[in-house]
Design a protein around this motif. Structure first.
Motif, PDB file in Angstrom:
ATOM      1  N   PRO A 232      35.802  31.658  36.005  1.00  0.00           N
ATOM      2  CA  PRO A 232      36.682  32.834  35.919  1.00  0.00           C
ATOM      3  C   PRO A 232      35.979  34.161  36.208  1.00  0.00           C
ATOM      4  CG  PRO A 232      36.898  31.443  33.956  1.00  0.00           C
ATOM      5  CD  PRO A 232      35.783  30.888  34.774  1.00  0.00           C
ATOM      6  N   SER A 233      34.736  34.291  35.810  1.00  0.00           N
ATOM      7  CA  SER A 233      34.009  35.540  36.032  1.00  0.00           C
ATOM      8  C   SER A 233      33.750  35.766  37.521  1.00  0.00           C
ATOM      9  CB  SER A 233      32.693  35.508  35.260  1.00  0.00           C
ATOM     10  OG  SER A 233      31.959  36.675  35.502  1.00  0.00           O
ATOM     11  N   ILE A 234      33.305  34.723  38.206  1.00  0.00           N
ATOM     12  CA  ILE A 234      33.047  34.826  39.652  1.00  0.00           C
ATOM     13  C   ILE A 234      34.356  35.072  40.394  1.00  0.00           C
ATOM     14  CG2 ILE A 234      32.260  33.567  41.687  1.00  0.00           C
ATOM     15  CD1 ILE A 234      30.223  32.140  39.848  1.00  0.00           C
ATOM     16  N   ARG A 235      35.422  34.349  39.995  1.00  0.00           N
ATOM     17  CA  ARG A 235      36.726  34.519  40.652  1.00  0.00           C
ATOM     18  C   ARG A 235      37.232  35.945  40.460  1.00  0.00           C
ATOM     19  NH1 ARG A 235      39.763  30.799  38.212  1.00  0.00           N
ATOM     20  NH2 ARG A 235      40.561  32.263  36.677  1.00  0.00           N
ATOM     21  N   SER A 236      37.153  36.450  39.241  1.00  0.00           N
ATOM     22  CA  SER A 236      37.644  37.808  38.957  1.00  0.00           C
ATOM     23  C   SER A 236      36.896  38.853  39.772  1.00  0.00           C
ATOM     24  CB  SER A 236      37.514  38.127  37.469  1.00  0.00           C
ATOM     25  OG  SER A 236      38.398  37.336  36.728  1.00  0.00           O
ATOM     26  N   ASN A 237      35.586  38.748  39.814  1.00  0.00           N
ATOM     27  CA  ASN A 237      34.797  39.709  40.601  1.00  0.00           C
ATOM     28  C   ASN A 237      35.122  39.612  42.080  1.00  0.00           C
ATOM     29  OD1 ASN A 237      33.451  40.966  38.501  1.00  0.00           O
ATOM     30  ND2 ASN A 237      31.796  39.456  38.493  1.00  0.00           N
ATOM     31  N   GLY A 238      35.285  38.393  42.576  1.00  0.00           N
ATOM     32  CA  GLY A 238      35.613  38.199  43.982  1.00  0.00           C
ATOM     33  C   GLY A 238      36.971  38.790  44.337  1.00  0.00           C
ATOM     34  N   ILE A 239      37.967  38.559  43.483  1.00  0.00           N
ATOM     35  CA  ILE A 239      39.314  39.091  43.731  1.00  0.00           C
ATOM     36  C   ILE A 239      39.305  40.610  43.657  1.00  0.00           C
ATOM     37  CG2 ILE A 239      41.682  39.204  42.836  1.00  0.00           C
ATOM     38  CD1 ILE A 239      41.282  36.261  41.916  1.00  0.00           C
ATOM     39  N   LYS A 240      38.647  41.148  42.647  1.00  0.00           N
ATOM     40  CA  LYS A 240      38.586  42.607  42.487  1.00  0.00           C
ATOM     41  C   LYS A 240      37.946  43.257  43.711  1.00  0.00           C
ATOM     42  CE  LYS A 240      37.620  44.340  38.447  1.00  0.00           C
ATOM     43  NZ  LYS A 240      36.947  44.810  37.219  1.00  0.00           N
ATOM     44  N   ASN A 241      36.858  42.694  44.181  1.00  0.00           N
ATOM     45  CA  ASN A 241      36.191  43.238  45.373  1.00  0.00           C
ATOM     46  C   ASN A 241      37.059  43.097  46.618  1.00  0.00           C
ATOM     47  OD1 ASN A 241      33.872  44.103  44.044  1.00  0.00           O
ATOM     48  ND2 ASN A 241      32.871  42.116  44.271  1.00  0.00           N
ATOM     49  N   TYR A 242      37.759  41.982  46.733  1.00  0.00           N
ATOM     50  CA  TYR A 242      38.638  41.780  47.884  1.00  0.00           C
ATOM     51  C   TYR A 242      39.767  42.811  47.891  1.00  0.00           C
ATOM     52  CZ  TYR A 242      41.379  39.465  51.470  1.00  0.00           C
ATOM     53  OH  TYR A 242      42.075  39.196  52.624  1.00  0.00           O
ATOM     54  N   PHE A 243      40.357  43.069  46.714  1.00  0.00           N
ATOM     55  CA  PHE A 243      41.426  44.076  46.622  1.00  0.00           C
ATOM     56  C   PHE A 243      40.915  45.461  47.009  1.00  0.00           C
ATOM     57  CE2 PHE A 243      44.129  41.609  43.313  1.00  0.00           C
ATOM     58  CZ  PHE A 243      44.781  40.942  44.322  1.00  0.00           C
ATOM     59  N   LYS A 244      39.671  45.768  46.658  1.00  0.00           N
ATOM     60  CA  LYS A 244      39.103  47.073  47.021  1.00  0.00           C
ATOM     61  C   LYS A 244      38.872  47.183  48.523  1.00  0.00           C
ATOM     62  CE  LYS A 244      36.807  48.088  42.656  1.00  0.00           C
ATOM     63  NZ  LYS A 244      35.520  48.181  41.953  1.00  0.00           N
ATOM     64  N   LYS A 245      38.449  46.085  49.144  1.00  0.00           N
ATOM     65  CA  LYS A 245      38.110  46.103  50.568  1.00  0.00           C
ATOM     66  C   LYS A 245      39.318  45.891  51.471  1.00  0.00           C
ATOM     67  CE  LYS A 245      33.428  44.463  49.766  1.00  0.00           C
ATOM     68  NZ  LYS A 245      32.509  43.332  49.880  1.00  0.00           N
ATOM     69  N   MET A 246      40.352  45.227  50.973  1.00  0.00           N
ATOM     70  CA  MET A 246      41.494  44.858  51.812  1.00  0.00           C
ATOM     71  C   MET A 246      42.097  46.040  52.576  1.00  0.00           C
ATOM     72  SD  MET A 246      45.016  42.791  50.803  1.00  0.00           S
ATOM     73  CE  MET A 246      44.225  41.739  49.632  1.00  0.00           C
ATOM     74  N   PRO A 247      42.356  47.190  51.936  1.00  0.00           N
ATOM     75  CA  PRO A 247      42.953  48.303  52.690  1.00  0.00           C
ATOM     76  C   PRO A 247      42.009  48.943  53.707  1.00  0.00           C
ATOM     77  CG  PRO A 247      43.327  48.553  50.330  1.00  0.00           C
ATOM     78  CD  PRO A 247      42.323  47.456  50.506  1.00  0.00           C
ATOM     79  N   LEU A 248      40.731  48.658  53.617  1.00  0.00           N
ATOM     80  CA  LEU A 248      39.750  49.269  54.514  1.00  0.00           C
ATOM     81  C   LEU A 248      39.546  48.472  55.792  1.00  0.00           C
ATOM     82  CD1 LEU A 248      37.086  50.154  51.787  1.00  0.00           C
ATOM     83  CD2 LEU A 248      38.923  51.608  52.678  1.00  0.00           C
ATOM     84  N   VAL A 249      39.999  47.235  55.807  1.00  0.00           N
ATOM     85  CA  VAL A 249      39.791  46.352  56.952  1.00  0.00           C
ATOM     86  C   VAL A 249      40.839  46.640  58.025  1.00  0.00           C
ATOM     87  CG1 VAL A 249      39.752  43.946  57.703  1.00  0.00           C
ATOM     88  CG2 VAL A 249      38.776  44.566  55.491  1.00  0.00           C
ATOM     89  N   ASP A 250      40.369  46.840  59.251  1.00  0.00           N
ATOM     90  CA  ASP A 250      41.292  47.113  60.361  1.00  0.00           C
ATOM     91  C   ASP A 250      41.623  45.876  61.176  1.00  0.00           C
ATOM     92  OD1 ASP A 250      41.824  49.787  59.925  1.00  0.00           O
ATOM     93  OD2 ASP A 250      40.047  50.439  61.009  1.00  0.00           O
ATOM     94  N   GLU A 251      40.738  44.926  61.227  1.00  0.00           N
ATOM     95  CA  GLU A 251      40.936  43.732  62.049  1.00  0.00           C
ATOM     96  C   GLU A 251      40.903  42.483  61.176  1.00  0.00           C
ATOM     97  OE1 GLU A 251      41.655  43.438  65.271  1.00  0.00           O
ATOM     98  OE2 GLU A 251      41.644  45.610  65.538  1.00  0.00           O
ATOM     99  N   ASP A 252      42.037  42.054  60.712  1.00  0.00           N
ATOM    100  CA  ASP A 252      42.134  40.807  59.951  1.00  0.00           C
ATOM    101  C   ASP A 252      43.467  40.167  60.282  1.00  0.00           C
ATOM    102  OD1 ASP A 252      42.202  38.689  58.208  1.00  0.00           O
ATOM    103  OD2 ASP A 252      41.707  39.856  56.426  1.00  0.00           O
ATOM    104  N   GLN A 253      43.423  39.175  61.148  1.00  0.00           N
ATOM    105  CA  GLN A 253      44.651  38.527  61.587  1.00  0.00           C
ATOM    106  C   GLN A 253      45.329  37.753  60.471  1.00  0.00           C
ATOM    107  OE1 GLN A 253      43.895  36.234  65.096  1.00  0.00           O
ATOM    108  NE2 GLN A 253      43.337  38.013  66.310  1.00  0.00           N
TER     109      GLN A 253
END
Length: 194
Positions: free
Chosen positions: A6-27
């Motif tokens: 759960p700790s690794i999953r939570s950190n991974g999801i949190k980081n993904y949510f932070k980076k998701m709006p910054l990505v321009d090329e993700d099909q």
């Protein structure tokens, strides 16, 4: 999401949510949002994603869709503001805690921009749904009521014109090719090639 720790999953999801709006090329971004919407609808009271930044992420993605038309035209990004607004609405429709968190995370202004017609009538409809869910609780009503006059005016306009817009721009179009092209454009690029 499948990480058993759960700790690794939570950190991974949190980081993904932070980076998701910054990505321009993700099909595959639209597929991720489709999956998140499915989770929000099937598990609307699960605290994991709201506690990890989903509301901030969805607000940022709506803003990006409204303000960055070239990004919106790439891949299947045209769907992203729609899914983002639905995710907000699905998590907030039955849970006052999530509604309070969503307001604190700044979802209202991007939803208002969708309601103003920055994209299509489809996003307007989903935006008013999400705003309605935010307004139904005593603890969140004041936060929404700040924009009361604007919301009421926009909601009345949407309610009084939506049937006409849908009929005029889609159902009532006699030429089948034109109607199908409109439908295709709406689903793939938005009205007017947004």
């Amino acid at each position: 999401m499948k990480e058993p720790n759960p700790s690794i999953r939570s950190n991974g999801i949190k980081n993904y949510f932070k980076k998701m709006p910054l990505v321009d090329e993700d099909q595959e971004l639209v597929l991720v949002l489709s999956g998140l919407w499915t989770m929000a609808m099937s598990q609307p009271n699960d605290k994991e994603l709201p506690s990890l930044g989903i509301f901030e992420c969805m607000a940022s993605l709506i803003n990006k869709g409204i303000n960055n038309k070239s990004w919106l035209q790439k891949n299947q990004n045209i769907y992203i503001p729609y899914y983002a607004a639905h995710i907000i609405g699905s998590y907030t429709m039955n849970n006052v805690e999530f509604a309070m968190k969503a307001l604190d995370c700044g979802v209202l202004v991007p939803l208002l921009e969708l309601l103003k017609g920055q994209m299509t009538w489809v996003e307007q409809r989903v935006a008013i749904r999400a705003i309605g869910h935010l307004a139904i609780y005593e603890k969140t009503f004041k936060g929404v009521a700040i924009y009361e006059e604007e919301i009421v005016k926009l909601a009345m306009k949407l309610a009084s014109t939506c049937l006409e817009v849908v009929y005029k721009e889609f159902v009532g179009v006699k030429d089948l090719n034109v109607r199908l092209k409109y439908h295709c454009d709406l689903l793939t690029r938005g009205v007017g090639g947004v």
